[in-house]
Design a protein around this motif. Structure first.
Motif, PDB file in Angstrom:
ATOM      1  N   ALA A 163       2.338   1.523 -14.607  1.00 42.88           N
ATOM      2  CA  ALA A 163       0.985   1.776 -15.116  1.00 42.88           C
ATOM      3  C   ALA A 163      -0.060   1.016 -14.303  1.00 42.88           C
ATOM      4  O   ALA A 163      -1.126   1.559 -13.977  1.00 42.88           O
ATOM      5  CB  ALA A 163       0.901   1.392 -16.592  1.00 42.88           C
ATOM      6  N   LEU A 164       0.231  -0.231 -13.965  1.00 39.61           N
ATOM      7  CA  LEU A 164      -0.692  -1.027 -13.163  1.00 39.61           C
ATOM      8  C   LEU A 164      -0.878  -0.406 -11.776  1.00 39.61           C
ATOM      9  O   LEU A 164      -2.004  -0.318 -11.274  1.00 39.61           O
ATOM     10  CB  LEU A 164      -0.193  -2.471 -13.035  1.00 39.61           C
ATOM     11  CG  LEU A 164      -1.016  -3.391 -12.151  1.00 39.61           C
ATOM     12  CD1 LEU A 164      -2.433  -3.556 -12.718  1.00 39.61           C
ATOM     13  CD2 LEU A 164      -0.333  -4.734 -11.993  1.00 39.61           C
ATOM     14  N   GLU A 165       0.209   0.040 -11.170  1.00 37.67           N
ATOM     15  CA  GLU A 165       0.115   0.657  -9.848  1.00 37.67           C
ATOM     16  C   GLU A 165      -0.693   1.952  -9.896  1.00 37.67           C
ATOM     17  O   GLU A 165      -1.497   2.219  -8.989  1.00 37.67           O
ATOM     18  CB  GLU A 165       1.517   0.897  -9.286  1.00 37.67           C
ATOM     19  CG  GLU A 165       2.216  -0.400  -8.925  1.00 37.67           C
ATOM     20  CD  GLU A 165       3.726  -0.310  -8.856  1.00 37.67           C
ATOM     21  OE1 GLU A 165       4.342  -1.297  -8.438  1.00 37.67           O
ATOM     22  OE2 GLU A 165       4.293   0.756  -9.220  1.00 37.67           O
ATOM     23  N   LEU A 166      -0.508   2.740 -10.948  1.00 37.88           N
ATOM     24  CA  LEU A 166      -1.340   3.942 -11.107  1.00 37.88           C
ATOM     25  C   LEU A 166      -2.818   3.574 -11.215  1.00 37.88           C
ATOM     26  O   LEU A 166      -3.677   4.206 -10.586  1.00 37.88           O
ATOM     27  CB  LEU A 166      -0.914   4.724 -12.350  1.00 37.88           C
ATOM     28  CG  LEU A 166       0.323   5.594 -12.229  1.00 37.88           C
ATOM     29  CD1 LEU A 166       0.656   6.219 -13.576  1.00 37.88           C
ATOM     30  CD2 LEU A 166       0.128   6.670 -11.179  1.00 37.88           C
TER      31      LEU A 166
ATOM     32  N   LEU B 231      -2.426  10.464  -4.557  1.00 40.71           N
ATOM     33  CA  LEU B 231      -1.262   9.575  -4.555  1.00 40.71           C
ATOM     34  C   LEU B 231      -0.903   9.193  -5.995  1.00 40.71           C
ATOM     35  O   LEU B 231       0.263   9.219  -6.382  1.00 40.71           O
ATOM     36  CB  LEU B 231      -1.544   8.320  -3.729  1.00 40.71           C
ATOM     37  CG  LEU B 231      -0.412   7.281  -3.680  1.00 40.71           C
ATOM     38  CD1 LEU B 231       0.843   7.869  -3.041  1.00 40.71           C
ATOM     39  CD2 LEU B 231      -0.877   6.047  -2.923  1.00 40.71           C
ATOM     40  N   ALA B 232      -1.916   8.873  -6.795  1.00 37.63           N
ATOM     41  CA  ALA B 232      -1.684   8.499  -8.193  1.00 37.63           C
ATOM     42  C   ALA B 232      -1.087   9.660  -8.984  1.00 37.63           C
ATOM     43  O   ALA B 232      -0.135   9.472  -9.755  1.00 37.63           O
ATOM     44  CB  ALA B 232      -2.989   8.030  -8.843  1.00 37.63           C
ATOM     45  N   VAL B 233      -1.629  10.854  -8.781  1.00 37.30           N
ATOM     46  CA  VAL B 233      -1.107  12.018  -9.497  1.00 37.30           C
ATOM     47  C   VAL B 233       0.341  12.288  -9.076  1.00 37.30           C
ATOM     48  O   VAL B 233       1.227  12.504  -9.913  1.00 37.30           O
ATOM     49  CB  VAL B 233      -2.001  13.264  -9.250  1.00 37.30           C
ATOM     50  CG1 VAL B 233      -1.327  14.530  -9.738  1.00 37.30           C
ATOM     51  CG2 VAL B 233      -3.350  13.076  -9.929  1.00 37.30           C
TER      52      VAL B 233
ATOM     53  N   ALA C  72      -8.175   3.207  -8.886  1.00 36.70           N
ATOM     54  CA  ALA C  72      -9.317   2.343  -8.564  1.00 36.70           C
ATOM     55  C   ALA C  72      -9.641   2.390  -7.073  1.00 36.70           C
ATOM     56  O   ALA C  72     -10.799   2.230  -6.675  1.00 36.70           O
ATOM     57  CB  ALA C  72      -9.029   0.908  -8.997  1.00 36.70           C
ATOM     58  N   ALA C  73      -8.621   2.621  -6.243  1.00 41.02           N
ATOM     59  CA  ALA C  73      -8.818   2.720  -4.802  1.00 41.02           C
ATOM     60  C   ALA C  73      -9.151   4.161  -4.383  1.00 41.02           C
ATOM     61  O   ALA C  73      -9.165   4.468  -3.188  1.00 41.02           O
ATOM     62  CB  ALA C  73      -7.564   2.233  -4.064  1.00 41.02           C
ATOM     63  N   HIS C  74      -9.403   5.016  -5.372  1.00 44.55           N
ATOM     64  CA  HIS C  74      -9.737   6.425  -5.141  1.00 44.55           C
ATOM     65  C   HIS C  74      -8.619   7.194  -4.430  1.00 44.55           C
ATOM     66  O   HIS C  74      -8.891   8.159  -3.719  1.00 44.55           O
ATOM     67  CB  HIS C  74     -11.061   6.556  -4.374  1.00 44.55           C
ATOM     68  CG  HIS C  74     -12.185   5.842  -5.049  1.00 44.55           C
ATOM     69  ND1 HIS C  74     -12.750   6.295  -6.231  1.00 44.55           N
ATOM     70  CD2 HIS C  74     -12.820   4.689  -4.748  1.00 44.55           C
ATOM     71  CE1 HIS C  74     -13.686   5.445  -6.610  1.00 44.55           C
ATOM     72  NE2 HIS C  74     -13.755   4.464  -5.738  1.00 44.55           N
TER      73      HIS C  74
ATOM     74  N   GLY D  56       0.826  -1.198   0.000  1.00 45.75           N
ATOM     75  CA  GLY D  56       0.000   0.000   0.000  1.00 45.75           C
ATOM     76  C   GLY D  56       0.862   1.250   0.000  1.00 45.75           C
ATOM     77  O   GLY D  56       2.063   1.202   0.224  1.00 45.75           O
ATOM     78  N   GLY D  57       0.241   2.363  -0.294  1.00 49.48           N
ATOM     79  CA  GLY D  57       0.986   3.612  -0.348  1.00 49.48           C
ATOM     80  C   GLY D  57       1.850   3.699  -1.597  1.00 49.48           C
ATOM     81  O   GLY D  57       1.500   3.184  -2.655  1.00 49.48           O
ATOM     82  N   LEU D  58       2.984   4.314  -1.442  1.00 48.35           N
ATOM     83  CA  LEU D  58       3.890   4.537  -2.569  1.00 48.35           C
ATOM     84  C   LEU D  58       4.656   3.260  -2.908  1.00 48.35           C
ATOM     85  O   LEU D  58       5.297   2.674  -2.043  1.00 48.35           O
ATOM     86  CB  LEU D  58       4.875   5.656  -2.204  1.00 48.35           C
ATOM     87  CG  LEU D  58       5.715   6.226  -3.307  1.00 48.35           C
ATOM     88  CD1 LEU D  58       4.845   6.902  -4.361  1.00 48.35           C
ATOM     89  CD2 LEU D  58       6.697   7.236  -2.744  1.00 48.35           C
ATOM     90  N   PRO D  59       4.608   2.816  -4.165  1.00 42.64           N
ATOM     91  CA  PRO D  59       5.332   1.602  -4.578  1.00 42.64           C
ATOM     92  C   PRO D  59       6.840   1.899  -4.721  1.00 42.64           C
ATOM     93  O   PRO D  59       7.335   2.204  -5.793  1.00 42.64           O
ATOM     94  CB  PRO D  59       4.712   1.236  -5.918  1.00 42.64           C
ATOM     95  CG  PRO D  59       3.594   2.184  -6.153  1.00 42.64           C
ATOM     96  CD  PRO D  59       3.752   3.317  -5.210  1.00 42.64           C
TER      97      PRO D  59
END
Length: 139
Positions: A93-96, A107-109, A101-103, A37-40
């Protein structure tokens, strides 16, 4: 006339072996820094290290002048093979996607922009280090 690199079985094998080594190294980093979870961090780290090393390698080879067969082996074996296997923009890309998907939009941006921006900077840093080590002269 020589065979193009993409049709030379030995060069293709070299890229495959390099890719296997790079992928194994990436898997080792993922085991060392598991994503919970969090930052990969593992993906971020391999992509940044890979960008730096690719900038360093390609600039170093460029500064040696026209590509020789030995330089082609280094470029394809280490650059395309090992560093191509080590870095992982498919996982990025998958992690983004998973973050979105987890809203976890912010974090994604941050992860997306940070990865691309820092990747560019680390690549430029690799180029700068190669330039410094090479004395700044080309050919």
């Amino acid at each position: 006339m020589s065979r193009p690199a993409h049709r030379d079985p030995l060069l293709l094998l070299l890229v495959a072996v390099g890719g296997t080594v790079g992928t194994a190294a990436r898997a080792g980093v993922a085991q060392w820094l598991p994503h919970e979870g969090g930052l990969p961090l593992a993906t971020l780290m391999v992509n940044l290290v890979g960008a730096f090393l690719l900038g360093l390698l390609l600039e170093s080879l460029l500064r040696r002048g026209p590509e020789t067969p030995r330089q082609q082996v280094l470029r394809l074996g280490i650059g395309t093979g090992a560093l191509g296997g080590f870095t992982t923009y498919s996982a990025f890309a998958l992690e983004l996607h998973q973050q979105l998907a987890a809203h976890e939009v912010w974090l994604a941006v941050g992860y997306g922009l940070g990865s691309v921006g820092l990747g560019l900077l680390t690549c430029l840093l690799g180029i700068a280090v190669a330039t410094r080590l090479g004395g700044g002269a080309t050919r």
